[in-house]
Design a protein around this motif. Sequence first.
Motif, PDB file in Angstrom:
ATOM      1  N   ASP A 180     -21.939  -8.686 -30.181  1.00  0.00           N
ATOM      2  CA  ASP A 180     -20.783  -8.671 -31.120  1.00  0.00           C
ATOM      3  C   ASP A 180     -19.617  -9.622 -30.448  1.00  0.00           C
ATOM      4  O   ASP A 180     -18.641  -9.771 -31.072  1.00  0.00           O
ATOM      5  N   GLU A 181     -19.747 -10.341 -29.152  1.00  0.00           N
ATOM      6  CA  GLU A 181     -18.926 -11.411 -28.889  1.00  0.00           C
ATOM      7  C   GLU A 181     -19.307 -12.673 -28.887  1.00  0.00           C
ATOM      8  O   GLU A 181     -18.424 -13.592 -28.481  1.00  0.00           O
ATOM      9  N   ASP A 192      -9.968  -7.624 -27.259  1.00  0.00           N
ATOM     10  CA  ASP A 192     -10.542  -6.844 -28.193  1.00  0.00           C
ATOM     11  C   ASP A 192     -10.946  -5.777 -27.249  1.00  0.00           C
ATOM     12  O   ASP A 192     -12.129  -5.946 -26.858  1.00  0.00           O
ATOM     13  N   LEU A 193     -10.564  -4.664 -27.168  1.00  0.00           N
ATOM     14  CA  LEU A 193     -10.910  -3.742 -26.175  1.00  0.00           C
ATOM     15  C   LEU A 193     -11.958  -2.827 -27.140  1.00  0.00           C
ATOM     16  O   LEU A 193     -12.707  -1.931 -26.421  1.00  0.00           O
ATOM     17  N   THR A 194     -12.475  -3.242 -28.301  1.00  0.00           N
ATOM     18  CA  THR A 194     -13.517  -2.377 -28.873  1.00  0.00           C
ATOM     19  C   THR A 194     -14.787  -3.028 -28.765  1.00  0.00           C
ATOM     20  O   THR A 194     -15.743  -2.535 -29.368  1.00  0.00           O
ATOM     21  N   ILE A 195     -14.709  -4.328 -28.414  1.00  0.00           N
ATOM     22  CA  ILE A 195     -16.125  -4.896 -28.220  1.00  0.00           C
ATOM     23  C   ILE A 195     -17.029  -4.290 -27.154  1.00  0.00           C
ATOM     24  O   ILE A 195     -16.412  -3.570 -26.313  1.00  0.00           O
ATOM     25  N   THR A 196     -18.171  -4.423 -27.199  1.00  0.00           N
ATOM     26  CA  THR A 196     -19.108  -3.628 -26.272  1.00  0.00           C
ATOM     27  C   THR A 196     -18.901  -3.886 -24.734  1.00  0.00           C
ATOM     28  O   THR A 196     -19.082  -3.085 -24.037  1.00  0.00           O
ATOM     29  N   ASN A 198     -16.079  -4.650 -23.298  1.00  0.00           N
ATOM     30  CA  ASN A 198     -15.211  -3.579 -22.633  1.00  0.00           C
ATOM     31  C   ASN A 198     -15.125  -2.306 -22.836  1.00  0.00           C
ATOM     32  O   ASN A 198     -14.334  -1.469 -22.564  1.00  0.00           O
ATOM     33  N   LYS A 199     -16.244  -1.671 -23.115  1.00  0.00           N
ATOM     34  CA  LYS A 199     -16.532  -0.238 -23.544  1.00  0.00           C
ATOM     35  C   LYS A 199     -17.021   0.682 -22.307  1.00  0.00           C
ATOM     36  O   LYS A 199     -16.764   1.622 -21.944  1.00  0.00           O
ATOM     37  N   TYR A 200     -18.300  -0.061 -21.686  1.00  0.00           N
ATOM     38  CA  TYR A 200     -19.082   0.627 -20.821  1.00  0.00           C
ATOM     39  C   TYR A 200     -18.845   0.522 -19.360  1.00  0.00           C
ATOM     40  O   TYR A 200     -18.715  -0.641 -18.792  1.00  0.00           O
ATOM     41  N   ASN A 253     -16.671  -6.181 -17.540  1.00  0.00           N
ATOM     42  CA  ASN A 253     -15.960  -5.148 -18.376  1.00  0.00           C
ATOM     43  C   ASN A 253     -14.570  -4.931 -18.229  1.00  0.00           C
ATOM     44  O   ASN A 253     -14.313  -3.739 -18.577  1.00  0.00           O
TER      45      ASN A 253
END
Length: 374
Positions: A180-181, A192-196, A198-200, A253
């Motif tokens: 996704d990035e 963008d903190l919603t991308i993969t 930055n999530k896990y 991340n």
Amino acid sequence: MRLCLFYLIFILITFHGYAQTSTKFFKIDKTPELGNMASFKASELCNVAGKTKDYLTTFSADKFAVHTGKVFDESVTLVRVTQTLDFICQIYREDVRAKRQSRLHNELFLIDNFDFYRWTPDIATARKIALKSTNARKTSMLNAVPNDKIFLTKYYTKLLTASAVKTPIYNQALYALPYDELALTLIDANNDLTITRNKYTRQEIIAGALEEKKLAKALIWLTEEALHDVLLQGTGVVEVNGERRYFNVHRNNGIAYDYALGKREQARYWYFSEVPSIMGYGETLDSKIAITPQVSFAGNVADLGLGKLFMVSYQQADEKISRLGVLSDQGGAFDDNLFQLDLLVDSYYGWEDYHQANKHLPDYAKAWLMLMKP
């Protein structure tokens, strides 16, 4: 007359400051302790110096790394840093053409041509980190940093046994950037903190968060222990059908490295990319500096500035050894860390072969910044 007197005083003060450099951690040293200049090749030092100098001149907009340094006085300039890197290669090439031993291994030549700034380590910060550390060995090592020596750690690129597909043994992937990035710029992706990416956390990815949802491409598959090692070391080296392949950290991340924690406890996770060689510092994957073992240091680039030439000296058996290396790499462990350099030593499968090859190297060493004399 008063105006002229003011400028005369200013010039004298500036000159005196230049000749008698003194900051909290670095002081001019007129009598540096040089031992036998050993354990490095002038050709490889020139190679890293040249590539690092190219980065300094090509990517001057990278203000994180390309600067004079925050812990030096006005006598240390970026111009002198780049001149020093050029001088290293100039001397190496002149010596090759003259078919003589490299003068970079000659103690008297170095004293005649370089200014030496003795590094006094930031003991207070080392002790604070030791108090927070959950690792008894790390606590002991940090508490033992002497007042006159830096903590000289060694790092290596991880030689990996791997599989192209997941197996019961090789059950952890080395992941490329999530899908996704791939079409995003670095700035847009970081914001963008919603991308993969930055999530896990590392622990969530090891548990299967990416694999279950097919969020990223698995480059190769490793054991969990090897994954922790390569996340720590930053580079993985794999022999595939007789060919050596390199995998380097690409983006993480966004979780900071915690010096007080062990490798398995770190929440930081890196995504990787395949690269042509061992790579050091670079703001982007394409700009990373190709580095070489035995002449490359990782350290606090944010405070020291990229491209500094350092000499470290230590006792080895009955002989004093001095060696040169360029600050060409960095890592999360060096944030606010002015007591440590990390020497790139080689590529190894694990602790046993690494220790066997490097057990003669000390944990602490005297250190100097070196700049070509003006």
